[in-house]
Design an enzyme around this catalytic site. Structure first.
Site, mmCIF file in Angstrom:
data_model
loop_
_atom_site.group_PDB
_atom_site.id
_atom_site.type_symbol
_atom_site.label_atom_id
_atom_site.label_comp_id
_atom_site.label_asym_id
_atom_site.label_seq_id
_atom_site.Cartn_x
_atom_site.Cartn_y
_atom_site.Cartn_z
ATOM 1 N N GLY A 199 25.249 77.615 122.771
ATOM 2 C CA GLY A 199 23.973 77.401 121.742
ATOM 3 C C GLY A 199 23.858 78.239 120.709
ATOM 4 O O GLY A 199 24.788 78.610 119.807
ATOM 5 N N GLY A 200 22.868 79.158 120.553
ATOM 6 C CA GLY A 200 22.442 79.917 119.797
ATOM 7 C C GLY A 200 23.533 81.004 119.622
ATOM 8 O O GLY A 200 23.433 81.685 118.455
ATOM 9 N N ALA A 250 11.649 77.239 124.145
ATOM 10 C CA ALA A 250 10.977 76.489 125.349
ATOM 11 C C ALA A 250 9.464 76.477 125.360
ATOM 12 O O ALA A 250 9.142 76.570 126.376
ATOM 13 C CB ALA A 250 11.879 76.775 126.606
ATOM 14 N N GLY A 252 7.956 73.955 123.308
ATOM 15 C CA GLY A 252 7.051 72.947 122.920
ATOM 16 C C GLY A 252 7.415 72.391 121.734
ATOM 17 O O GLY A 252 6.664 71.394 121.136
ATOM 18 N N LYS A 253 8.401 73.095 120.793
ATOM 19 C CA LYS A 253 8.498 72.652 119.211
ATOM 20 C C LYS A 253 9.024 71.208 119.625
ATOM 21 O O LYS A 253 8.545 70.195 118.712
ATOM 22 C CB LYS A 253 9.462 73.287 118.864
ATOM 23 C CG LYS A 253 8.802 74.756 118.325
ATOM 24 C CD LYS A 253 9.660 75.666 117.417
ATOM 25 C CE LYS A 253 10.850 75.976 118.130
ATOM 26 N NZ LYS A 253 10.857 76.864 119.577
ATOM 27 N N ASN A 255 8.950 68.691 121.531
ATOM 28 C CA ASN A 255 8.013 67.863 122.116
ATOM 29 C C ASN A 255 6.802 67.399 121.149
ATOM 30 O O ASN A 255 6.827 66.468 120.963
ATOM 31 C CB ASN A 255 7.502 68.515 123.380
ATOM 32 C CG ASN A 255 8.421 68.268 124.840
ATOM 33 O OD1 ASN A 255 8.319 67.100 125.209
ATOM 34 N ND2 ASN A 255 9.421 68.908 124.901
ATOM 35 N N ASP A 276 13.097 72.686 115.058
ATOM 36 C CA ASP A 276 13.408 74.140 115.167
ATOM 37 C C ASP A 276 13.184 75.119 114.392
ATOM 38 O O ASP A 276 12.718 76.097 114.552
ATOM 39 C CB ASP A 276 14.690 74.126 116.179
ATOM 40 C CG ASP A 276 14.846 75.374 116.878
ATOM 41 O OD1 ASP A 276 14.102 75.647 117.937
ATOM 42 O OD2 ASP A 276 16.138 76.145 116.702
ATOM 43 N N ASN A 371 17.822 75.777 131.172
ATOM 44 C CA ASN A 371 18.177 76.025 129.963
ATOM 45 C C ASN A 371 19.307 74.912 129.425
ATOM 46 O O ASN A 371 19.892 75.259 128.511
ATOM 47 C CB ASN A 371 18.306 77.474 129.239
ATOM 48 C CG ASN A 371 18.466 77.559 127.870
ATOM 49 O OD1 ASN A 371 17.766 76.975 127.079
ATOM 50 N ND2 ASN A 371 19.250 78.283 127.381
ATOM 51 N N ARG A 373 20.640 71.611 127.877
ATOM 52 C CA ARG A 373 20.432 71.134 126.601
ATOM 53 C C ARG A 373 21.213 69.851 126.318
ATOM 54 O O ARG A 373 22.042 69.435 126.747
ATOM 55 C CB ARG A 373 20.860 72.223 125.600
ATOM 56 C CG ARG A 373 20.262 73.661 125.616
ATOM 57 C CD ARG A 373 18.926 73.833 124.680
ATOM 58 N NE ARG A 373 18.275 74.769 125.193
ATOM 59 C CZ ARG A 373 17.176 75.013 124.261
ATOM 60 N NH1 ARG A 373 16.747 74.467 123.245
ATOM 61 N NH2 ARG A 373 16.438 76.279 124.495
ATOM 62 N N ARG A 404 3.049 80.307 125.253
ATOM 63 C CA ARG A 404 3.054 80.022 126.351
ATOM 64 C C ARG A 404 2.126 81.053 127.082
ATOM 65 O O ARG A 404 2.656 82.034 127.369
ATOM 66 C CB ARG A 404 4.158 79.662 126.933
ATOM 67 C CG ARG A 404 4.479 79.157 128.609
ATOM 68 C CD ARG A 404 5.713 78.982 128.947
ATOM 69 N NE ARG A 404 6.320 78.136 128.432
ATOM 70 C CZ ARG A 404 6.613 76.777 128.943
ATOM 71 N NH1 ARG A 404 5.955 76.712 129.904
ATOM 72 N NH2 ARG A 404 7.419 76.113 128.130
HETATM 73 P P1 GTP Z 1 13.667 75.685 122.001
HETATM 74 O O1 GTP Z 1 14.682 74.626 121.653
HETATM 75 O O2 GTP Z 1 14.142 76.567 122.938
HETATM 76 O O3 GTP Z 1 13.251 76.260 120.558
HETATM 77 O O4 GTP Z 1 12.375 75.033 122.525
HETATM 78 P P2 GTP Z 1 11.111 74.307 122.065
HETATM 79 O O5 GTP Z 1 10.230 74.981 121.326
HETATM 80 O O6 GTP Z 1 11.690 72.993 121.387
HETATM 81 O O7 GTP Z 1 10.335 73.482 123.562
HETATM 82 P P3 GTP Z 1 10.617 72.049 124.108
HETATM 83 O O8 GTP Z 1 9.744 71.187 123.392
HETATM 84 O O9 GTP Z 1 11.986 71.659 124.457
HETATM 85 O O10 GTP Z 1 9.707 72.326 125.574
HETATM 86 C C1 GTP Z 1 9.978 73.188 126.367
HETATM 87 C C2 GTP Z 1 9.728 72.889 127.915
HETATM 88 O O11 GTP Z 1 8.150 72.943 127.667
HETATM 89 C C3 GTP Z 1 9.993 71.560 128.195
HETATM 90 O O12 GTP Z 1 10.164 71.574 129.745
HETATM 91 C C4 GTP Z 1 8.809 70.560 127.999
HETATM 92 O O13 GTP Z 1 8.609 69.562 128.907
HETATM 93 C C5 GTP Z 1 7.613 71.700 128.437
HETATM 94 N N1 GTP Z 1 6.376 71.306 127.514
HETATM 95 C C6 GTP Z 1 6.622 70.974 126.207
HETATM 96 N N2 GTP Z 1 5.262 70.597 125.317
HETATM 97 C C7 GTP Z 1 4.269 70.808 126.641
HETATM 98 C C8 GTP Z 1 3.089 70.643 126.824
HETATM 99 O O14 GTP Z 1 2.299 70.132 125.775
HETATM 100 N N3 GTP Z 1 2.496 70.906 127.722
HETATM 101 C C9 GTP Z 1 3.088 71.353 128.961
HETATM 102 N N4 GTP Z 1 2.564 71.613 130.018
HETATM 103 N N5 GTP Z 1 4.627 71.390 128.815
HETATM 104 C C10 GTP Z 1 5.021 71.297 127.690
HETATM 105 C C1 SPV Z 2 16.190 78.760 121.418
HETATM 106 O O1 SPV Z 2 16.381 79.564 121.983
HETATM 107 O O2 SPV Z 2 14.891 78.725 120.545
HETATM 108 C C2 SPV Z 2 16.997 77.433 121.097
HETATM 109 C C3 SPV Z 2 18.041 77.379 121.655
HETATM 110 O O3 SPV Z 2 16.354 76.512 120.241
HETATM 111 S S1 SPV Z 2 19.571 78.163 120.929
HETATM 112 O O4 SPV Z 2 20.156 77.272 120.108
HETATM 113 O O5 SPV Z 2 20.484 78.675 122.204
HETATM 114 O O6 SPV Z 2 18.983 79.365 120.181
HETATM 115 MN MN MN Z 3 14.564 77.293 119.026
#
Ligand code: GTP
Ligand code: SPV
Ligand code: MN
Length: 602
Positions: A199-200, A250, A252-253, A255, A276, A371, A373, A404
Site C-alpha cells: 500500500g502506502g 483506519a 472511518g474516512k 465509511n 482518503d 489491515n 485491504r 478515535r
Molecule cells: P485509511 O484507509 O487507513 O485511511 O482508513 P479510514 O479512515 O478510511 O477508515 P475506515 O473507514 O476504513 O474505517 C476503519 C475501521 O473503523 C473499520 O473497521 C470500520 O468498520 C471502523 N469504523 C468506521 N466508521 C465507524 C463508526 O462510525 N463507528 C465505529 N464504531 N467504527 C467505525
Molecule cells: C492509511 O494508512 O492511511 C491508508 C492506507 O490509507 S496506505 O495506503 O497504506 O497508507
Molecule cells: Mn488513509
C-alpha cells in the site's frame, strides 16, 4: 513505447543502468494490459483468483507477513535543512540517503521487468491535478495504480505537454524489514522506496506523492494537500453541502465518505468524492475548493459488512483486488466483521483448522489481517458523485477533524473561528491502528490526521493553515471547522454512539450550522449542539448517553490543553504564536467554567 519528454527518457535510462532489469514495460493503462498482468500474476501465483461465480474478476494477494502496513520508522523526509522536515518526520541528509538507496537499488531488478507508470493525480483536465511517474518492478503495484489513479497514455500525454512530473522509484527488493526505506526528497520532487510491496509504502502516487510531496508543493504554491475524505451531503430539498473530513488511518474516512442514511433519513443522500486525500485551493472568490487526486479506493476490509458499509460491500463483489484477507472453503473472500460465511484459509494462506504456526487456531489471531485491504476503481461506487471528475473541484462548506478516542472528545463540536479551528486540528489525538506497523490502541497526537504524511515541519504547516484566513478574498466564505468522535466507549468497552450510517445525524447538524439555521451552546472548547438538535429518532439511545456524548470534564480538558501546549512547544519557534493565543483563550474559558462562573461566550 517511449516518450518525447527528455527528462523522463534520461531518468528511465539512468534507472535502467542502476537497476539492470531484463525488460522495460511502459504502461499504457489499457484494460488489456491489466488483464495480461493479472493473468501472468495468476500463473506465478502472486495472485489467486477468488470464486468467479460470487466474485467475478476478484483476486487475492497475500503479502509477505512482515510487510502488511506502512512503516513510519523507516519513512524519511530528506531536506537540505533538518528543521524543514521538522520533529514530525524522520530526517536523513540527502547525500547519505541517496548513497544508501542507490546501494540498495544497484542491480536489484536483474531478471525482472521494470515498469514505467505515468500517472495523473486528479482529473486529467484539472488545473489542480499533478502528474508523476512511478518506476517499479512490482506488477502488483502496476495493477493497483491502474485502479487507484488515472494511469498510462493519458497521463503521459499530460506530462509531455506540461514537462513536469514527480519521480518515484520503487522496488520490492528482498522484502527484508532491515532493508526497507521510504525516502522523500521534496526539494527535487522525488521519492525512493525499497523493500516493501505494501500500500502506502509502494503505491507511490498515494501517501508519498499526493500527501508528503504535495503538502510541500502546496505550501510553496498556496494550497493544501490533506488526509481527508470529500463527500456531498444532499438534503431532501436537494441542497448539497460538500464536506472534507480528516481522520487518522483506519478511523472511518472510507465509511463516512460512503455513508448510507438510515431509514429515518429518506430523501437524504451522501455522494462520495474521495475517501482518503483532498487537494484544496482557494478560488478567486475566496471559496475553498477540493479535488480528490485519486481514482479508486485502497480501503480497510475488516468491519466492512452489508450493515456497516453496504456501499463499499456491494462495490467489492467484482473487479476487486483483495490483499491479506482470508478465504472461505469455496474461495470467497472472508474477514472479521463480514457477518457471513466461515474462514477456511487464513491470510497466511494456511488452513484455519491446521496446527501450523500462523493459522488462526495456533496464533488465535484474526483470519484476515486487521489491515487487510480492498483495491477498487471509484467507478464501481454507486454513489460516486458526478462532480468527482469536475476539473474545478467542489466548494467546501465544512471541514471536520476527528480521532478515535475512548474518552474525552465529545461527539461533535464546532470551532469559534478559523484560527481556533486550526488549533482544534493541531490538537487531534487518536488511538493507533493496524494501518501502520507498531502497537495498536495507544493515544498519540496526530495533528490534522497528518502525522505520518506531512512532508514538512508541522510548525510551518500550521502557519500555512492559518494563512488562509488572510489570503482568502472573503474569509467569511472559508469552511466552518468541526471536530467529531464516533468512538467514545462506556466502562464495558461498548461504543456509546452507533456510528456508521447514523453519523448522518451529526452531518445534518453540521450542515444546519453552515446555513445558520440552528443555534449552539458556547462552551469553553467550542460550540456544542443542544441535545435536542441532534436527531435521534429511531435510535435506541438514552438522553443520558447523549448528555455523556456531549459533555466535557473541565478538569480533564485543562490537563488536555496542558498536554497540547507541551506538544506544540516541541516545534520551537516554528509554532505560530496564534496557536498559543488560541490555546490561552480555551484555558481561560475552562478556568472560568471550573469555578462555576461560566458566562455565555459568543
Ligand atoms: P485509511 O484507509 O487507513 O485511511 O482508513 P479510514 O479512515 O478510511 O477508515 P475506515 O473507514 O476504513 O474505517 C476503519 C475501521 O473503523 C473499520 O473497521 C470500520 O468498520 C471502523 N469504523 C468506521 N466508521 C465507524 C463508526 O462510525 N463507528 C465505529 N464504531 N467504527 C467505525
Ligand atoms: C492509511 O494508512 O492511511 C491508508 C492506507 O490509507 S496506505 O495506503 O497504506 O497508507
Ligand atoms: Mn488513509
Amino acid at each position: 513505447m517511449t516518450t518525447t519528454n527528455k527528462a523522463l527518457q534520461s531518468w528511465v535510462k539512468e534507472i535502467e543502468a542502476l537497476t539492470q532489469p531484463s525488460l522495460i514495460h511502459w504502461c499504457n493503462g489499457s484494460d488489456d494490459e491489466y488483464d495480461a498482468l493479472v493473468a501472468s500474476m495468476v500463473d506465478s501465483e502472486t495472485l489467486q483468483p477468488l470464486n468467479p461465480e460470487t466474485h467475478p474478476d476478484c483476486y487475492l494477494h497475500l503479502s509477505d507477513p512482515s510487510d502488511v502496513a506502512r512503516v513510519e520508522q523507516f519513512t524519511f523526509v530528506c531536506t537540505d535543512n533538518e528543521t524543514d522536515a521538522g520533529p514530525n518526520n524522520n530526517w536523513m541528509d540527502i547525500v547519505t540517503a541517496k548513497r544508501k538507496m542507490n546501494a540498495l537499488f544497484k542491480g536489484c531488478m536483474q531478471g525482472r521487468t521494470l515498469y514505467v507508470i505515468p500517472y495523473c493525480m486528479g482529473p486529467i483536465d484539472s488545473p489542480y491535478a499533478r502528474c508523476g511517474v512511478e518506476i517499479t518492478d512490482s506488477p502488483y503495484v502496476v495493477i493497483n495504480m491502474k485502479l487507484m489513479t488515472r494511469m498510462g497514455d493519458q497521463a503521459l500525454a499530460r506530462i509531455e505537454k506540461e514537462g513536469q512530473f514527480v519521480k518515484g522509484l520503487h522496488s520490492t527488493g528482498e522484502l527484508d524489514p532491515e532493508r526497507r526505506f521510504i525516502m522523500h526528497f521534496p526539494e527535487e520532487n522525488s521519492i525512493m522506496s525499497y523493500g516493501s510491496g505494501y500500500g502506502g509504502n509502494a503505491l507511490l502516487g498515494k501517501k508519498c506523492h499526493a500527501l508528503r510531496i504535495a503538502s510541500w508543493q502546496g505550501r510553496q504554491e498556496g494550497w493544501l494537500a490533506e488526509h481527508m475524505l470529500i463527500l456531498g451531503l444532499e438534503s431532501p430539498e436537494g441542497d448539497t453541502h460538500y464536506i472534507a473530513a480528516a481522520f487518522p488511518s483506519a478511523c472511518g474516512k472510507t465509511n463516512l465518505a460512503m455513508l448510507i442514511p438510515p431509514e429515518q433519513y429518506s430523501g437524504w443522500k451522501v455522494w462520495t468524492l474521495g475517501d482518503d486525500i483532498a487537494w484544496m485551493h482557494l478560488d478567486d472568490e475566496g471559496q475553498l475548493r477540493a479535488i480528490n487526486p485519486e481514482a479508486g479506493y485502497f480501503g480497510v476490509v475488516p468491519g466492512t459488512s452489508e450493515k456497516t458499509n453496504p456501499c463499499a460491500y456491494n462495490m467489492i463483489q467484482k473487479n476487486t483486488i483483495y490483499t491479506n484477507v482470508a478465504q472461505t472453503a469455496d474461495k470467497q473472500p472472508w474477514w472479521e466483521g463480514k457477518k457471513t460465511g466461515e474462514p477456511a484459509i487464513d491470510w497466511h494462506g494456511i488452513d484455519c483448522s491446521s496446527e501450523q504456526e500462523g493459522s488462526v487456531n495456533i496464533a488465535k489471531g484474526p483470519a484476515a489481517h486487521p489491515n487487510s485491504r480492498f483495491t477498487v476503481s471509484a467507478k464501481q461506487n454507486k454513489n460516486y458523485s458526478s462532480l468527482a471528475e469536475a476539473p474545478e473541484g467542489v466548494p467546501i462548506s465544512a471541514i471536520i477533524f476527528g480521532g478515535r478516542r475512548r474518552e474525552l472528545a465529545p461527539l461533535v463540536h464546532e470551532s469559534f473561528s478559523w484560527e481556533h479551528g486550526v488549533l482544534m486540528g493541531a490538537s487531534v489525538a487518536s488511538e493507533t491502528t493496524a494501518a501502520a506497523a507498531g502497537q495498536v490502541g495507544l493515544v498519540r497526537r496526530d495533528p490534522m490526521a497528518m502525522k505520518p504524511f506531512c512532508g514538512y515541519n508541522f510548525g510551518d504547516y500550521w502557519e500555512h493553515w492559518l494563512s488562509f484566513a488572510k489570503k482568502s478574498a472573503q474569509p467569511e466564505k472559508l469552511p466552518r471547522i468541526f471536530h467529531v468522535n464516533w468512538f467514545r466507549q462506556d466502562d464495558a468497552g461498548e461504543f456509546l454512539w452507533p456510528g456508521f450510517g447514523d453519523n448522518i445525524r451529526v452531518l445534518q447538524w453540521i450542515a444546519q450550522r453552515c446555513e445558520g439555521k440552528v443555534d449552539a451552546q458556547a462552551t469553553p472548547i467550542g460550540f456544542f449542539p443542544e441535545i435536542e438538535d441532534i436527531n435521534t429518532t429511531g435510535l435506541e439511545i438514552t438522553a443520558n448517553t447523549m448528555r455523556e456524548l456531549l459533555s466535557i470534564d473541565t478538569h480533564v480538558w485543562l490537563e488536555e490543553m496542558d498536554a497540547i501546549k507541551v506538544y506544540l512547544e516541541q516545534y520551537g519557534d516554528r509554532t505560530p504564536q496564534e496557536l498559543y493565543r488560541q490555546l490561552a483563550k480555551v484555558i481561560a474559558r475552562l478556568k472560568v467554567s471550573e469555578t462555576g462562573k461560566l458566562q455565555a461566550i459568543a
